[in-house]
Design a protein around this motif. Sequence first.
Motif, PDB file in Angstrom:
ATOM      1  N   ARG A  76       0.808  -1.228   0.000  1.00  0.00           N
ATOM      2  CA  ARG A  76       0.000   0.000   0.000  1.00  0.00           C
ATOM      3  C   ARG A  76       0.831   1.263   0.000  1.00  0.00           C
ATOM      4  O   ARG A  76       0.279   2.342   0.174  1.00  0.00           O
ATOM      5  CB  ARG A  76      -0.875   0.007   1.254  1.00  0.00           C
ATOM      6  N   SER A  77       2.134   1.145  -0.139  1.00  0.00           N
ATOM      7  CA  SER A  77       2.977   2.320  -0.005  1.00  0.00           C
ATOM      8  C   SER A  77       3.628   2.682  -1.327  1.00  0.00           C
ATOM      9  O   SER A  77       3.949   1.824  -2.140  1.00  0.00           O
ATOM     10  CB  SER A  77       4.047   2.049   1.052  1.00  0.00           C
ATOM     11  N   VAL A  78       3.813   3.982  -1.535  1.00  0.00           N
ATOM     12  CA  VAL A  78       4.568   4.426  -2.704  1.00  0.00           C
ATOM     13  C   VAL A  78       6.046   4.120  -2.512  1.00  0.00           C
ATOM     14  O   VAL A  78       6.720   3.587  -3.389  1.00  0.00           O
ATOM     15  CB  VAL A  78       4.397   5.944  -2.918  1.00  0.00           C
ATOM     16  N   GLY A  79       6.546   4.470  -1.344  1.00  0.00           N
ATOM     17  CA  GLY A  79       7.966   4.292  -1.068  1.00  0.00           C
ATOM     18  C   GLY A  79       8.218   3.070  -0.222  1.00  0.00           C
ATOM     19  O   GLY A  79       7.324   2.300   0.099  1.00  0.00           O
ATOM     20  N   LEU A  80       9.469   2.925   0.140  1.00  0.00           N
ATOM     21  CA  LEU A  80       9.848   1.746   0.920  1.00  0.00           C
ATOM     22  C   LEU A  80       9.275   1.805   2.327  1.00  0.00           C
ATOM     23  O   LEU A  80       8.896   2.857   2.842  1.00  0.00           O
ATOM     24  CB  LEU A  80      11.377   1.630   0.994  1.00  0.00           C
ATOM     25  N   VAL A  81       9.211   0.634   2.940  1.00  0.00           N
ATOM     26  CA  VAL A  81       8.689   0.528   4.298  1.00  0.00           C
ATOM     27  C   VAL A  81       9.797   0.013   5.196  1.00  0.00           C
ATOM     28  O   VAL A  81      10.308  -1.095   5.008  1.00  0.00           O
ATOM     29  CB  VAL A  81       7.480  -0.421   4.343  1.00  0.00           C
ATOM     30  N   GLU A  82      10.168   0.833   6.148  1.00  0.00           N
ATOM     31  CA  GLU A  82      11.172   0.464   7.128  1.00  0.00           C
ATOM     32  C   GLU A  82      10.502  -0.422   8.166  1.00  0.00           C
ATOM     33  O   GLU A  82       9.455  -0.065   8.716  1.00  0.00           O
ATOM     34  CB  GLU A  82      11.735   1.743   7.759  1.00  0.00           C
ATOM     35  N   SER A 105      16.671 -11.871  11.587  1.00  0.00           N
ATOM     36  CA  SER A 105      16.645 -10.602  12.305  1.00  0.00           C
ATOM     37  C   SER A 105      15.329  -9.862  12.063  1.00  0.00           C
ATOM     38  O   SER A 105      14.620 -10.115  11.092  1.00  0.00           O
ATOM     39  CB  SER A 105      17.819  -9.750  11.827  1.00  0.00           C
ATOM     40  N   THR A 106      15.020  -8.944  12.949  1.00  0.00           N
ATOM     41  CA  THR A 106      13.830  -8.105  12.751  1.00  0.00           C
ATOM     42  C   THR A 106      14.194  -6.765  12.141  1.00  0.00           C
ATOM     43  O   THR A 106      13.353  -5.865  12.059  1.00  0.00           O
ATOM     44  CB  THR A 106      13.115  -7.838  14.092  1.00  0.00           C
ATOM     45  N   THR A 107      15.434  -6.616  11.736  1.00  0.00           N
ATOM     46  CA  THR A 107      15.845  -5.363  11.104  1.00  0.00           C
ATOM     47  C   THR A 107      15.847  -5.526   9.604  1.00  0.00           C
ATOM     48  O   THR A 107      16.480  -6.433   9.066  1.00  0.00           O
ATOM     49  CB  THR A 107      17.264  -4.963  11.577  1.00  0.00           C
ATOM     50  N   GLY A 108      15.090  -4.662   8.937  1.00  0.00           N
ATOM     51  CA  GLY A 108      15.042  -4.759   7.484  1.00  0.00           C
ATOM     52  C   GLY A 108      14.126  -3.719   6.894  1.00  0.00           C
ATOM     53  O   GLY A 108      13.638  -2.825   7.596  1.00  0.00           O
ATOM     54  N   LEU A 109      13.902  -3.848   5.615  1.00  0.00           N
ATOM     55  CA  LEU A 109      12.975  -2.947   4.931  1.00  0.00           C
ATOM     56  C   LEU A 109      12.429  -3.639   3.687  1.00  0.00           C
ATOM     57  O   LEU A 109      13.010  -4.613   3.207  1.00  0.00           O
ATOM     58  CB  LEU A 109      13.645  -1.612   4.581  1.00  0.00           C
ATOM     59  N   THR A 110      11.302  -3.108   3.213  1.00  0.00           N
ATOM     60  CA  THR A 110      10.669  -3.671   2.026  1.00  0.00           C
ATOM     61  C   THR A 110      10.463  -2.570   1.000  1.00  0.00           C
ATOM     62  O   THR A 110       9.939  -1.499   1.321  1.00  0.00           O
ATOM     63  CB  THR A 110       9.306  -4.310   2.376  1.00  0.00           C
ATOM     64  N   ILE A 111      10.886  -2.881  -0.209  1.00  0.00           N
ATOM     65  CA  ILE A 111      10.752  -1.928  -1.308  1.00  0.00           C
ATOM     66  C   ILE A 111       9.666  -2.431  -2.256  1.00  0.00           C
ATOM     67  O   ILE A 111       9.799  -3.506  -2.836  1.00  0.00           O
ATOM     68  CB  ILE A 111      12.072  -1.804  -2.094  1.00  0.00           C
ATOM     69  N   PRO A 112       8.568  -1.671  -2.412  1.00  0.00           N
ATOM     70  CA  PRO A 112       7.557  -2.095  -3.375  1.00  0.00           C
ATOM     71  C   PRO A 112       8.014  -1.727  -4.784  1.00  0.00           C
ATOM     72  O   PRO A 112       8.612  -0.685  -5.007  1.00  0.00           O
ATOM     73  CB  PRO A 112       6.314  -1.286  -2.975  1.00  0.00           C
ATOM     74  N   VAL A 113       7.708  -2.614  -5.711  1.00  0.00           N
ATOM     75  CA  VAL A 113       8.022  -2.369  -7.109  1.00  0.00           C
ATOM     76  C   VAL A 113       6.757  -2.582  -7.929  1.00  0.00           C
ATOM     77  O   VAL A 113       6.039  -3.554  -7.711  1.00  0.00           O
ATOM     78  CB  VAL A 113       9.099  -3.347  -7.626  1.00  0.00           C
ATOM     79  N   ARG A 114       6.510  -1.631  -8.835  1.00  0.00           N
ATOM     80  CA  ARG A 114       5.318  -1.778  -9.655  1.00  0.00           C
ATOM     81  C   ARG A 114       5.675  -1.669 -11.122  1.00  0.00           C
ATOM     82  O   ARG A 114       6.414  -0.780 -11.532  1.00  0.00           O
ATOM     83  CB  ARG A 114       4.288  -0.702  -9.305  1.00  0.00           C
ATOM     84  N   GLY A 115       5.133  -2.601 -11.883  1.00  0.00           N
ATOM     85  CA  GLY A 115       5.433  -2.615 -13.301  1.00  0.00           C
ATOM     86  C   GLY A 115       4.310  -1.976 -14.103  1.00  0.00           C
ATOM     87  O   GLY A 115       3.256  -1.645 -13.573  1.00  0.00           O
ATOM     88  N   PRO A 116       4.517  -1.864 -15.393  1.00  0.00           N
ATOM     89  CA  PRO A 116       3.558  -1.163 -16.257  1.00  0.00           C
ATOM     90  C   PRO A 116       2.278  -1.928 -16.539  1.00  0.00           C
ATOM     91  O   PRO A 116       1.373  -1.382 -17.137  1.00  0.00           O
ATOM     92  CB  PRO A 116       4.356  -0.958 -17.553  1.00  0.00           C
ATOM     93  N   PHE A 117       2.204  -3.174 -16.146  1.00  0.00           N
ATOM     94  CA  PHE A 117       0.997  -3.936 -16.429  1.00  0.00           C
ATOM     95  C   PHE A 117       0.218  -4.251 -15.165  1.00  0.00           C
ATOM     96  O   PHE A 117      -0.526  -5.228 -15.118  1.00  0.00           O
ATOM     97  CB  PHE A 117       1.358  -5.235 -17.149  1.00  0.00           C
ATOM     98  N   GLY A 118       0.412  -3.437 -14.134  1.00  0.00           N
ATOM     99  CA  GLY A 118      -0.287  -3.692 -12.883  1.00  0.00           C
ATOM    100  C   GLY A 118       0.380  -4.749 -12.038  1.00  0.00           C
ATOM    101  O   GLY A 118      -0.079  -5.057 -10.946  1.00  0.00           O
ATOM    102  N   ASP A 119       1.452  -5.322 -12.556  1.00  0.00           N
ATOM    103  CA  ASP A 119       2.177  -6.316 -11.774  1.00  0.00           C
ATOM    104  C   ASP A 119       2.941  -5.612 -10.651  1.00  0.00           C
ATOM    105  O   ASP A 119       3.376  -4.480 -10.806  1.00  0.00           O
ATOM    106  CB  ASP A 119       3.153  -7.083 -12.663  1.00  0.00           C
ATOM    107  N   LYS A 120       3.061  -6.284  -9.527  1.00  0.00           N
ATOM    108  CA  LYS A 120       3.837  -5.672  -8.457  1.00  0.00           C
ATOM    109  C   LYS A 120       4.542  -6.724  -7.622  1.00  0.00           C
ATOM    110  O   LYS A 120       4.154  -7.881  -7.587  1.00  0.00           O
ATOM    111  CB  LYS A 120       2.961  -4.793  -7.573  1.00  0.00           C
ATOM    112  N   GLY A 121       5.605  -6.298  -7.001  1.00  0.00           N
ATOM    113  CA  GLY A 121       6.380  -7.191  -6.165  1.00  0.00           C
ATOM    114  C   GLY A 121       6.900  -6.455  -4.943  1.00  0.00           C
ATOM    115  O   GLY A 121       6.997  -5.228  -4.933  1.00  0.00           O
ATOM    116  N   MET A 122       7.158  -7.238  -3.923  1.00  0.00           N
ATOM    117  CA  MET A 122       7.724  -6.683  -2.701  1.00  0.00           C
ATOM    118  C   MET A 122       9.115  -7.261  -2.495  1.00  0.00           C
ATOM    119  O   MET A 122       9.284  -8.483  -2.442  1.00  0.00           O
ATOM    120  CB  MET A 122       6.831  -7.034  -1.518  1.00  0.00           C
ATOM    121  N   PHE A 123      10.091  -6.385  -2.421  1.00  0.00           N
ATOM    122  CA  PHE A 123      11.494  -6.783  -2.330  1.00  0.00           C
ATOM    123  C   PHE A 123      11.956  -6.445  -0.922  1.00  0.00           C
ATOM    124  O   PHE A 123      12.168  -5.272  -0.588  1.00  0.00           O
ATOM    125  CB  PHE A 123      12.271  -5.986  -3.386  1.00  0.00           C
ATOM    126  N   SER A 124      12.096  -7.494  -0.079  1.00  0.00           N
ATOM    127  CA  SER A 124      12.450  -7.262   1.326  1.00  0.00           C
ATOM    128  C   SER A 124      13.895  -7.680   1.571  1.00  0.00           C
ATOM    129  O   SER A 124      14.345  -8.719   1.087  1.00  0.00           O
ATOM    130  CB  SER A 124      11.548  -8.079   2.257  1.00  0.00           C
TER     131      SER A 124
END
Lengths: 234, 234
Positions: A76-82, A105-124
């Motif tokens: 649900r986020s435009v930018g990354l989530v810490e 570990s509980t330390t990390g972040l997730t970067i949302p990625v969205r493609g041009p066809f509505g596809d999306k992925g979460m890169f943690s």
Amino acid sequence: MKPLDLGAEPDDGSGTLAELLDRICARYGLDYIAYAGINTVDDSIHGVVNYPDAWKSHYVEQGYQLIDPTLIAASRSVGLVEWGRLRDFDSFRRVFRDAAEFGISTTGLTIPVRGPFGDKGMFSVVSSHTEEEWQRLRREFLSALQTEATLFHDRVMREGRSMKIMLQPTLSEREREILQWIAAGKSQFDVGVILSISTRTVEVHLRSAREKLGAMTTPQAVARAIGMRLIYPI
Amino acid sequence: MKPLDLGAEPDDGSGTLAELLDRICARYGLDYIAYAGINTVDDSIHGVVNYPDAWKSHYVEQGYQLIDPTLIAASRSVGLVEWGRLRDFDSFRRVFRDAAEFGISTTGLTIPVRGPFGDKGMFSVVSSHTEEEWQRLRREFLSALQTEATLFHDRVMREGRSMKIMLQPTLSEREREILQWIAAGKSQFDVGVILSISTRTVEVHLRSAREKLGAMTTPQAVARAIGMRLIYPI
DNA sequence: CCCGGACTACGGGTTTCCCACAATATGCAG
DNA sequence: CTGCATATTGTGGGAAACCCGTAGTCCGGG
């Protein structure tokens, strides 16, 4: 729903997707990386992670992909989530209490990625650095990681695996065209005039489209075709 | 359609959007930056650029936002689009032959940004460096620019201006619910049974929904409601 | 208190959609 | 050559949707 594991997929010569994640970890001093792609048609998840197998199994058995706030928030986020922002979530505590038992570990972040066809992925990405080291690493590599996330997502999509997973039906050109006109507000008679074919022909194509899309009605066929990007919602 | 200029919008204390673009240019040694957001419902464009006013006016008068390949290519790409790849396009030559007369370089790139609500923007940067300098600058700042693009897009969205531009109609809760069921393949009779109301009531709400959405038919109402994110395409 | 919107319901009629069935022609892959 | 998919056209009939008009209650805001 159990997410589909893409880790061992054949590669284009540059190594499997899992091996690529290992290299990114080595490059930036990270512990693990998890990529979760979402099929936005049926909300199913496919992914590749280089977590220990034991944690992967446990995670899926517990259905954590359905409640993991690192995925939900990033979705649900435009930018990354810490992940630090999620520590007060019950769901976060539940997932990462278990994770700690597997050395995650509980330390990390997730970067949302969205493609041009509505596809999306979460890169943690996960790191067991100290908080101070984590902030430094973060400042130094964040932009590069966003690029890695985009390129990784692109590779997953380019390999077509997600496309195959979607397994969406196709419509013939005529079916698609007729459904597009119907979605644009034309009656079957109108469409027949526009395309210079009989109303009966329009009717037959509509029925065929409904069958292919698994739709009971024409409005449902329109809805599904839009969801699958076969026609536009204009 | 003439794109809406957001350059002079009031700011949150950190300066207008145009001033923010100026600062980014200064930070990375760029000539100009152009941000073009696309309303994916009606494909209208809104944006903010710090190009000279003369070029801005000329660009819009010529309708270049409709053919500019730097925007079109980026709109369809996962990753950034290097303008060098577009030089053979007739449309590129046409736009940038004019641009040259206004002192605008043909060296640049466009970064597509996509948000969680289907919103998207194209963040273009222009530079008059030599090719060698450009490649070095590119390597050094690319990841940072992707971050700037994401943050800029986020700010445009957060300020809500694009939301206001959409100005989409709303449906009452009952209208939306009924349309959702229709999109899911239920007949009007079915929906009446599900919601414990008469078929007549369903009919009235459907008619009202069609009117609000400006749709001639129920399939069209479904298509438009999905496009406006009022219902889902399941 | 009044008004408008939302929600509800109905009668009667027309139009459109849909179902089942049947048929021909073309192109392509096996 | 065969089988399949696609595209096309048609009939008859019933179901569903839609149109038009009308009318009532409830609730919130001015």
